[in-house]
Design a protein around this motif. Structure first.
Motif, short mmCIF file in Angstrom:
data_model
loop_
_atom_site.label_atom_id
_atom_site.label_comp_id
_atom_site.label_asym_id
_atom_site.label_seq_id
_atom_site.Cartn_x
_atom_site.Cartn_y
_atom_site.Cartn_z
N ASP A 14 0.55 -1.14 0.00
CA ASP A 14 -0.04 -0.02 0.20
C ASP A 14 1.32 1.30 0.28
N ALA A 15 0.44 2.13 -0.17
CA ALA A 15 0.81 3.76 0.11
C ALA A 15 1.60 3.99 1.78
N TYR A 16 0.72 3.83 2.06
CA TYR A 16 1.47 3.60 3.44
C TYR A 16 3.24 3.08 3.49
N SER A 17 3.53 1.73 3.17
CA SER A 17 4.65 1.44 3.52
C SER A 17 5.33 2.57 2.38
N ILE A 18 4.90 2.43 0.99
CA ILE A 18 5.70 2.97 0.39
C ILE A 18 6.08 4.58 1.17
N VAL A 19 5.98 5.67 1.38
CA VAL A 19 6.39 6.52 2.17
C VAL A 19 7.10 6.26 2.79
N THR A 20 6.52 5.60 4.32
CA THR A 20 7.33 5.05 5.28
C THR A 20 9.05 4.27 4.56
N HIS A 21 8.85 4.10 4.07
CA HIS A 21 10.00 3.20 3.06
C HIS A 21 10.92 4.33 2.46
N LEU A 22 9.80 5.63 2.16
CA LEU A 22 10.56 6.65 2.06
C LEU A 22 11.24 7.49 2.18
N GLN A 23 10.37 7.76 3.78
CA GLN A 23 11.31 8.63 4.28
C GLN A 23 12.02 7.63 5.96
N GLU A 24 12.48 6.96 5.38
CA GLU A 24 13.19 5.80 6.18
C GLU A 24 14.69 6.37 5.26
N LEU A 25 14.47 6.70 3.47
CA LEU A 25 15.54 6.27 2.88
C LEU A 25 16.07 8.24 2.88
N TYR A 26 15.30 8.66 3.16
CA TYR A 26 15.85 10.37 2.83
C TYR A 26 15.58 10.71 3.84
N GLY A 27 14.60 10.35 4.89
CA GLY A 27 14.80 10.93 6.07
C GLY A 27 15.67 11.19 7.01
N GLU A 28 17.20 11.02 6.73
CA GLU A 28 18.07 11.27 7.73
C GLU A 28 18.90 13.05 6.89
N GLN A 29 18.19 12.36 5.31
CA GLN A 29 18.56 13.75 4.24
C GLN A 29 17.91 15.16 5.11
N SER A 30 16.27 15.19 5.57
CA SER A 30 16.26 16.43 5.94
C SER A 30 16.39 16.87 7.41
N GLN A 31 16.73 15.69 8.18
CA GLN A 31 17.42 16.26 9.96
C GLN A 31 18.51 16.59 9.79
N SER A 32 19.63 16.11 8.91
CA SER A 32 20.68 16.89 8.24
C SER A 32 20.40 18.96 7.46
N ALA A 33 19.36 18.51 6.76
CA ALA A 33 19.09 20.09 6.43
C ALA A 33 18.63 20.62 7.65
N ARG A 34 17.74 20.76 8.59
CA ARG A 34 17.22 20.66 9.31
C ARG A 34 18.40 21.03 10.61
N TYR A 35 18.96 20.77 10.66
CA TYR A 35 20.59 20.86 11.93
C TYR A 35 21.34 21.73 10.68
N GLU A 36 21.37 22.23 9.36
CA GLU A 36 22.31 23.03 9.24
C GLU A 36 21.37 23.98 8.03
N ILE A 37 21.08 24.04 8.14
CA ILE A 37 19.86 25.35 8.39
C ILE A 37 19.47 26.16 9.53
N SER A 38 19.84 25.68 10.76
CA SER A 38 18.94 26.37 11.91
C SER A 38 20.13 26.48 12.07
N LYS A 39 21.83 25.89 11.98
CA LYS A 39 22.49 26.40 12.45
C LYS A 39 23.34 27.40 11.34
N ALA A 40 23.36 27.91 10.69
CA ALA A 40 23.12 29.17 9.48
C ALA A 40 22.22 30.25 9.84
N ILE A 41 21.07 29.94 10.01
CA ILE A 41 20.43 31.09 11.16
C ILE A 41 20.65 31.81 12.56
#
Length: 171
Positions: A14-41
């Motif tokens: 189903d779509a839910y399992s696809i979304v959770t798999h994508l979050q697992e793949l790309y979730g670390e990138q968004s976490q590091s992006a949040r960190y880098e942006i907040s550090k820059a601010i």
């Protein structure tokens, strides 16, 4: 979605399992992006000769990116982050801003800073004020009639009108 990703997700139920798999793949990138942006601010510091408009627009863009990553900043925190990162030449502007309890949007703050920078370059002094959103206190009353006649240029006092106590001219 790329063809490789489509092939990986074809077998998922189903779509839910696809979304959770994508979050697992790309979730670390968004976490590091949040960190880098907040550090820059929070580590940003405006250069003394930099342009206010460009600098504030860059800060606003970073704050918008945080909002896109589901980390919105409160407006007061956004304004405080921008004011804190300004160069030391804006010290009087910041004091005036807080003393007058000014509430404004980020674009209004940007325009105030642009005007202030222009005034600093020309040597003009400007006080920051807001018409309806500041707390207003009672001002000083106008000079009374007895003090209007004082000539301060010569250092002498020349009274005009009658004395209140004796009722005579020239006191």
């Amino acid at each position: 979605m790329s063809t490789k990703l489509k092939q990986q997700h074809n077998n998922m139920p189903d779509a839910y399992s696809i979304v959770t798999h994508l979050q697992e793949l790309y979730g670390e990138q968004s976490q590091s992006a949040r960190y880098e942006i907040s550090k820059a601010i929070f580590r940003a510091k405006m250069s003394p000769r930099g342009s206010d408009g460009d600098y504030v627009l860059k800060m606003i863009a970073w704050m918008d990116k945080l909002k896109e990553l589901d980390v919105p900043m409160h407006q007061y925190l956004q304004i405080n982050a921008i004011l804190q990162s300004l160069s030391d030449s804006f010290r009087s502007f910041i004091s005036n801003f807080y003393m007058n309890n000014i509430e404004c949007s980020l674009t209004e703050l940007m325009y105030m800073l642009i005007i202030t920078q222009g005034n600093m370059e020309t040597g003009t002094v400007m006080a920051v004020s807001s018409s309806s959103k500041t707390k207003k206190g009672k001002g000083k009353k106008k000079a009374t009639q007895a003090t209007k006649g004082i000539n301060k240029k010569k250092g002498k006092t020349i009274a005009k009108g009658k004395c209140f106590h004796y009722g005579k001219d020239g006191y």
